[in-house]
Write a protein that holds these residues in place. Sequence first.
Motif, PDB file in Angstrom:
ATOM      1  N   TRP A   1      14.586  48.897  -3.433  1.00  0.00           N
ATOM      2  CA  TRP A   1      14.599  47.773  -1.261  1.00  0.00           C
ATOM      3  C   TRP A   1      14.420  46.493  -1.586  1.00  0.00           C
ATOM      4  O   TRP A   1      15.025  46.167  -1.447  1.00  0.00           O
ATOM      5  N   LEU A   2      13.910  46.049  -2.864  1.00  0.00           N
ATOM      6  CA  LEU A   2      13.988  44.373  -3.134  1.00  0.00           C
ATOM      7  C   LEU A   2      15.653  44.332  -3.241  1.00  0.00           C
ATOM      8  O   LEU A   2      16.267  43.681  -2.568  1.00  0.00           O
ATOM      9  N   ARG A   3      16.152  45.003  -3.806  1.00  0.00           N
ATOM     10  CA  ARG A   3      18.242  44.610  -3.393  1.00  0.00           C
ATOM     11  C   ARG A   3      18.633  44.308  -2.486  1.00  0.00           C
ATOM     12  O   ARG A   3      18.925  43.931  -2.180  1.00  0.00           O
ATOM     13  N   MET A   4      18.174  45.728  -2.007  1.00  0.00           N
ATOM     14  CA  MET A   4      18.661  45.530  -0.798  1.00  0.00           C
ATOM     15  C   MET A   4      17.781  44.795   0.629  1.00  0.00           C
ATOM     16  O   MET A   4      18.925  43.936   1.726  1.00  0.00           O
ATOM     17  N   ALA A   5      16.780  44.416   0.580  1.00  0.00           N
ATOM     18  CA  ALA A   5      16.338  43.218   1.049  1.00  0.00           C
ATOM     19  C   ALA A   5      16.922  41.786   1.187  1.00  0.00           C
ATOM     20  O   ALA A   5      17.356  40.910   1.811  1.00  0.00           O
ATOM     21  N   ARG A   6      17.518  42.166  -0.483  1.00  0.00           N
ATOM     22  CA  ARG A   6      17.827  40.517  -0.680  1.00  0.00           C
ATOM     23  C   ARG A   6      19.509  39.940  -0.138  1.00  0.00           C
ATOM     24  O   ARG A   6      19.741  39.450   0.018  1.00  0.00           O
ATOM     25  N   VAL A   7      19.679  41.130   0.226  1.00  0.00           N
ATOM     26  CA  VAL A   7      21.496  42.063   0.436  1.00  0.00           C
ATOM     27  C   VAL A   7      20.955  41.778   2.350  1.00  0.00           C
ATOM     28  O   VAL A   7      22.075  40.733   2.698  1.00  0.00           O
ATOM     29  N   ALA A   8      20.366  42.339   2.453  1.00  0.00           N
ATOM     30  CA  ALA A   8      20.073  42.018   4.015  1.00  0.00           C
ATOM     31  C   ALA A   8      19.737  40.684   4.254  1.00  0.00           C
ATOM     32  O   ALA A   8      20.325  40.246   5.456  1.00  0.00           O
ATOM     33  N   ARG A   9      19.050  40.093   3.242  1.00  0.00           N
ATOM     34  CA  ARG A   9      18.627  38.471   3.249  1.00  0.00           C
ATOM     35  C   ARG A   9      19.850  37.302   4.271  1.00  0.00           C
ATOM     36  O   ARG A   9      20.198  36.904   4.677  1.00  0.00           O
ATOM     37  N   ARG A  10      20.630  37.792   2.682  1.00  0.00           N
ATOM     38  CA  ARG A  10      21.965  37.043   2.738  1.00  0.00           C
ATOM     39  C   ARG A  10      22.802  36.816   3.722  1.00  0.00           C
ATOM     40  O   ARG A  10      23.461  36.261   4.392  1.00  0.00           O
ATOM     41  N   ARG A  11      22.947  38.300   3.945  1.00  0.00           N
ATOM     42  CA  ARG A  11      23.597  38.623   5.281  1.00  0.00           C
ATOM     43  C   ARG A  11      23.400  38.017   7.082  1.00  0.00           C
ATOM     44  O   ARG A  11      24.212  38.021   7.209  1.00  0.00           O
ATOM     45  N   LEU A  12      22.218  37.852   6.758  1.00  0.00           N
ATOM     46  CA  LEU A  12      21.910  37.860   7.759  1.00  0.00           C
ATOM     47  C   LEU A  12      21.929  36.256   8.287  1.00  0.00           C
ATOM     48  O   LEU A  12      22.576  35.868   8.975  1.00  0.00           O
ATOM     49  N   ALA A  13      22.006  35.920   6.937  1.00  0.00           N
ATOM     50  CA  ALA A  13      22.199  34.061   6.640  1.00  0.00           C
ATOM     51  C   ALA A  13      23.255  33.773   6.671  1.00  0.00           C
ATOM     52  O   ALA A  13      24.322  32.156   7.647  1.00  0.00           O
ATOM     53  N   GLU A  14      24.057  34.702   6.644  1.00  0.00           N
ATOM     54  CA  GLU A  14      25.752  34.620   6.879  1.00  0.00           C
ATOM     55  C   GLU A  14      25.987  34.469   8.093  1.00  0.00           C
ATOM     56  O   GLU A  14      27.774  34.228   8.841  1.00  0.00           O
ATOM     57  N   GLY A  15      25.516  34.950   8.837  1.00  0.00           N
ATOM     58  CA  GLY A  15      26.030  35.803  10.581  1.00  0.00           C
ATOM     59  C   GLY A  15      26.494  36.965  10.149  1.00  0.00           C
ATOM     60  O   GLY A  15      26.825  37.536  11.903  1.00  0.00           O
ATOM     61  N   ALA A  16      25.921  37.973   9.400  1.00  0.00           N
ATOM     62  CA  ALA A  16      27.108  39.030   9.567  1.00  0.00           C
ATOM     63  C   ALA A  16      26.354  39.953  11.239  1.00  0.00           C
ATOM     64  O   ALA A  16      25.262  39.980  11.442  1.00  0.00           O
ATOM     65  N   GLU A  17      27.318  40.540  11.730  1.00  0.00           N
ATOM     66  CA  GLU A  17      26.353  41.691  12.937  1.00  0.00           C
ATOM     67  C   GLU A  17      27.162  43.151  12.045  1.00  0.00           C
ATOM     68  O   GLU A  17      27.888  43.609  11.621  1.00  0.00           O
ATOM     69  N   PRO A  18      25.923  44.013  12.892  1.00  0.00           N
ATOM     70  CA  PRO A  18      25.229  43.886  13.406  1.00  0.00           C
ATOM     71  C   PRO A  18      24.169  43.391  12.942  1.00  0.00           C
ATOM     72  O   PRO A  18      23.670  44.175  12.198  1.00  0.00           O
ATOM     73  N   SER A  19      23.379  41.571  13.543  1.00  0.00           N
ATOM     74  CA  SER A  19      22.035  41.881  12.787  1.00  0.00           C
ATOM     75  C   SER A  19      20.820  42.768  12.743  1.00  0.00           C
ATOM     76  O   SER A  19      20.165  42.691  12.280  1.00  0.00           O
ATOM     77  N   ALA A  20      20.381  42.869  14.096  1.00  0.00           N
ATOM     78  CA  ALA A  20      19.585  44.240  14.219  1.00  0.00           C
ATOM     79  C   ALA A  20      19.930  44.970  12.731  1.00  0.00           C
ATOM     80  O   ALA A  20      18.368  45.394  12.444  1.00  0.00           O
ATOM     81  N   PHE A  21      20.429  45.370  12.098  1.00  0.00           N
ATOM     82  CA  PHE A  21      20.717  46.535  11.039  1.00  0.00           C
ATOM     83  C   PHE A  21      19.830  46.022  10.028  1.00  0.00           C
ATOM     84  O   PHE A  21      19.634  46.513   9.588  1.00  0.00           O
ATOM     85  N   TYR A  22      20.404  44.856   9.804  1.00  0.00           N
ATOM     86  CA  TYR A  22      19.762  44.148   8.648  1.00  0.00           C
ATOM     87  C   TYR A  22      18.597  43.807   8.427  1.00  0.00           C
ATOM     88  O   TYR A  22      17.481  43.678   8.339  1.00  0.00           O
ATOM     89  N   GLU A  23      18.150  43.043  10.058  1.00  0.00           N
ATOM     90  CA  GLU A  23      16.670  43.138  10.831  1.00  0.00           C
ATOM     91  C   GLU A  23      16.127  44.368  10.417  1.00  0.00           C
ATOM     92  O   GLU A  23      14.648  44.392   9.426  1.00  0.00           O
ATOM     93  N   ALA A  24      16.213  45.107  10.754  1.00  0.00           N
ATOM     94  CA  ALA A  24      15.401  46.854  10.447  1.00  0.00           C
ATOM     95  C   ALA A  24      15.294  46.942   8.897  1.00  0.00           C
ATOM     96  O   ALA A  24      14.465  47.334   8.346  1.00  0.00           O
ATOM     97  N   LYS A  25      16.844  46.733   8.176  1.00  0.00           N
ATOM     98  CA  LYS A  25      15.878  46.712   6.478  1.00  0.00           C
ATOM     99  C   LYS A  25      15.157  45.794   5.515  1.00  0.00           C
ATOM    100  O   LYS A  25      14.113  46.373   4.943  1.00  0.00           O
ATOM    101  N   LEU A  26      15.128  44.724   6.241  1.00  0.00           N
ATOM    102  CA  LEU A  26      13.836  43.308   6.500  1.00  0.00           C
ATOM    103  C   LEU A  26      12.637  44.199   6.119  1.00  0.00           C
ATOM    104  O   LEU A  26      11.852  44.705   5.656  1.00  0.00           O
ATOM    105  N   VAL A  27      12.664  44.815   7.750  1.00  0.00           N
ATOM    106  CA  VAL A  27      10.972  45.203   7.923  1.00  0.00           C
ATOM    107  C   VAL A  27      10.836  46.732   7.533  1.00  0.00           C
ATOM    108  O   VAL A  27       9.792  46.726   6.666  1.00  0.00           O
ATOM    109  N   THR A  28      12.027  47.685   7.141  1.00  0.00           N
ATOM    110  CA  THR A  28      11.443  48.760   6.597  1.00  0.00           C
ATOM    111  C   THR A  28      11.776  48.260   4.737  1.00  0.00           C
ATOM    112  O   THR A  28      10.538  49.241   4.204  1.00  0.00           O
ATOM    113  N   ALA A  29      12.295  47.898   4.320  1.00  0.00           N
ATOM    114  CA  ALA A  29      11.439  47.062   3.000  1.00  0.00           C
ATOM    115  C   ALA A  29      10.069  46.651   2.864  1.00  0.00           C
ATOM    116  O   ALA A  29       9.309  47.068   1.895  1.00  0.00           O
ATOM    117  N   ARG A  30       9.008  45.681   3.990  1.00  0.00           N
ATOM    118  CA  ARG A  30       8.872  45.372   3.752  1.00  0.00           C
ATOM    119  C   ARG A  30       7.124  46.754   4.065  1.00  0.00           C
ATOM    120  O   ARG A  30       5.995  46.943   3.404  1.00  0.00           O
TER     121      ARG A  30
END
Length: 601
Positions: A536-565
Amino acid sequence: MPTYTAPVRDALFVINEVLDLPALNNLPGFASATPDLVESILTEAGRFTAEVLAPLNRSGDEEGCTRHEDGSVTTPAGFKNAYDQFVEAGWGTLTAPEEFGGQGLPHVVGFAVEEFISAANQSFGMYPGLANGAVAALLATGSQEQKDTYLPRMVAGEWLGTMNLTEPQCGTDLGMIRTRAVPQDDGSYAITGTKIFISAGEHDLTENIIHLVLAKTPGAPDSTKGISLFVVPKVLVNDDGSLGERNAVACGSIEHKMGIHGNSTCLLNYDGAKGWLVGEENRGLAAMFIMMNAARLGVGVQGLAQGEVSYQNAVAYALDRRQGRALTGPAEPEAQADPIFNHPDVRRMLMDAKAFNEGMRALCLWGALLVDMSHRAATEEERAEADQLISLLTPVIKGYGTDKGFEVAVNMQQVFGGHGYVREWGMEQFVRDARIAQIYEGTNGIQAMDLCGRKLAQKGGAAIQAFFKLVGEEIAAAQDDAEQKALADKLQKALADQQAATMWFMHNAMQNPNHLGAGAFNYMHLMGIVTLGYLWLRMARVARRRLAEGAEPSAFYEAKLVTARYFMDRYLPDTGALRRKIESGADAVMALPPEAFAVAA
C-alpha cells in the motif's frame, strides 16, 4: 442473481504502474508483454469470465457433479461447453512454454487472469488450474519422453491433470502413504492404492486426465524419504500419441462437500494401474512440492477472488437497499429511508474489503512477478533472490490471503443482512466456496508452521532479513513527502512489531518448540499485514506521482490514497496485539491435560 465484473483497471495499475512490467522488456518472455497486449488480454479475459463463466457459478453449485455406475463423472450443465470455449481461446496457454505450444508470457499476466476465472467460477477454474501445476511438475522433473508425450496436449487443454497425495489415513504426514508402485519388466510400475480428496479426479471435460501420484516402491524407507512420484494417465497413450486402452484407475465416489460443488472431488482407486516414475526414485516429495507451491499460490488467488466477487455484490446491494437514516441527517430527504451505504458500520465492512482486496491483488501479482524473476532475471544472483523471497511469501499468500478472503466474504454476506443468508442472493455460496481455500493445499496452520518453522530459519534467516530490508527501504524513501511519511511511520511501527516477534522466536523457540507452534498463526497474520502495508505504501507513492502528472481518471488515484490511509489506520494497529499474543508463549496453550477438554456430564 449475483454479478461479476473483472477488475481490469486495478490489475493494470498494479502490473504496469506499481510493478512496472514495461521496464522488464529486456528479459526473456517479457518483450511481447507490451502494455497494449496485456490490456487486451485482461479486457478479453474479463469479458469471457463475466459472460461465460459467472452465469454458470450458481447453477453449477446447485447441480453439482454426478458420478455414474461405471465410475464416470459428468460436470454441471454448461461446463463442457464453457471449457471448449476456454480451450479454443487459448486461455490455458498464456504462460506455458512456447516449446510445448504455450505463449510464454510472464506469470504475472497469467495470475491476473486466474483471479478473474476464480472470482467468476471457482469450481470451473480448478480444472485447468490443477493442470497448470501438473505441467509445472513435469517441466521441472519429467523425462524428455514424458514431456513430449504429455505436455503438448496438456498445454493445449486437450488433456487435464491432477495431483494425488492424500490417502484416508494421511494428509499432511505423507510419510504414512500406503499406495504401492511395483516395477514391471517394461520399465513401468503397477500402482495400487486409494487416494482421496482428488480435485478434478474424474470428469467429462477432456478425453484424458494425467494423474501425478505419490507412491512407495518396494523396500523404500517408511517415511517421506521413501516417496516417489509417478505419472499415471487415465487412458494409456500409444507410441504414436493416440489414445489406447483405459488404465486401471477409477473414481470410487465423489465427495459431498460444503462448497465448490461444480468441481469433482474424487476418491480414486488404483488397481495395478500402469504408471511411470517421474524424476528419481524416493525423490517424489521434492518433485511434488513444485506442483504444491504453484497450487498454494493459486489458492491464495482464490482467497482474493472470493473476497472480490462478494465485495462487488455487497457494494451494489448497499447502494440499493434502504434502511433508516444516516447518523448525520437524511442523505436523501425525499426518500423514505437512506441507502445503507450511508451507515458507518456498513462502510467499515466495505472499506475493510476494498483495502484487503486491492492490497492482496498487489501481493498476488508481485508474487507472480517474483516467480517470473526466479527463472528469467538477468543474473543468477537476482534469480536466487527472487526465489528466496517468493519461497518466504508463499505461505503468507496462501494462509493470510485465504483467511482474510473468507473473512471478507462473511462480512459482505453480513452487509446483506437476512438476504445474505438466503441462497438466491448468492452470498452464502461465496462464503462456502471461500472456506475450502483455508483447508486444501495444506491447512493454514500448516502454512504458518512452514513460514515460521522452515522459511524464517532458512540460510540463517537470509529471506526474512531481505524482506525487512525491502520494507525498510520503502519506508526510508517516503521520508521526504509529508503525507507519504505519515503512512510510512505507521508501517515502521508495524515492521518493528514483526522484527520483535521474529527475535522472540529466535530466543525462545529453541528451548521450547511449542512457543513457535503456538505463535506461528499469529506471526503469519502479522507478516501478512506488514506485507500489504508495504504494498500500500508503494501504491500510494505511485498514485501521488500520477496525480502530480495530471493522470486521468484522477478519482482512481485519489481513491488509492484514501484506501492506503484506511489500511494504515485500521489494519496496522493489529500488529501490536499479534506481537503480544506471540510473546505470551505456549504455556497456557499447552497446560491442560487432554482429559480436561472433555465435557463433564
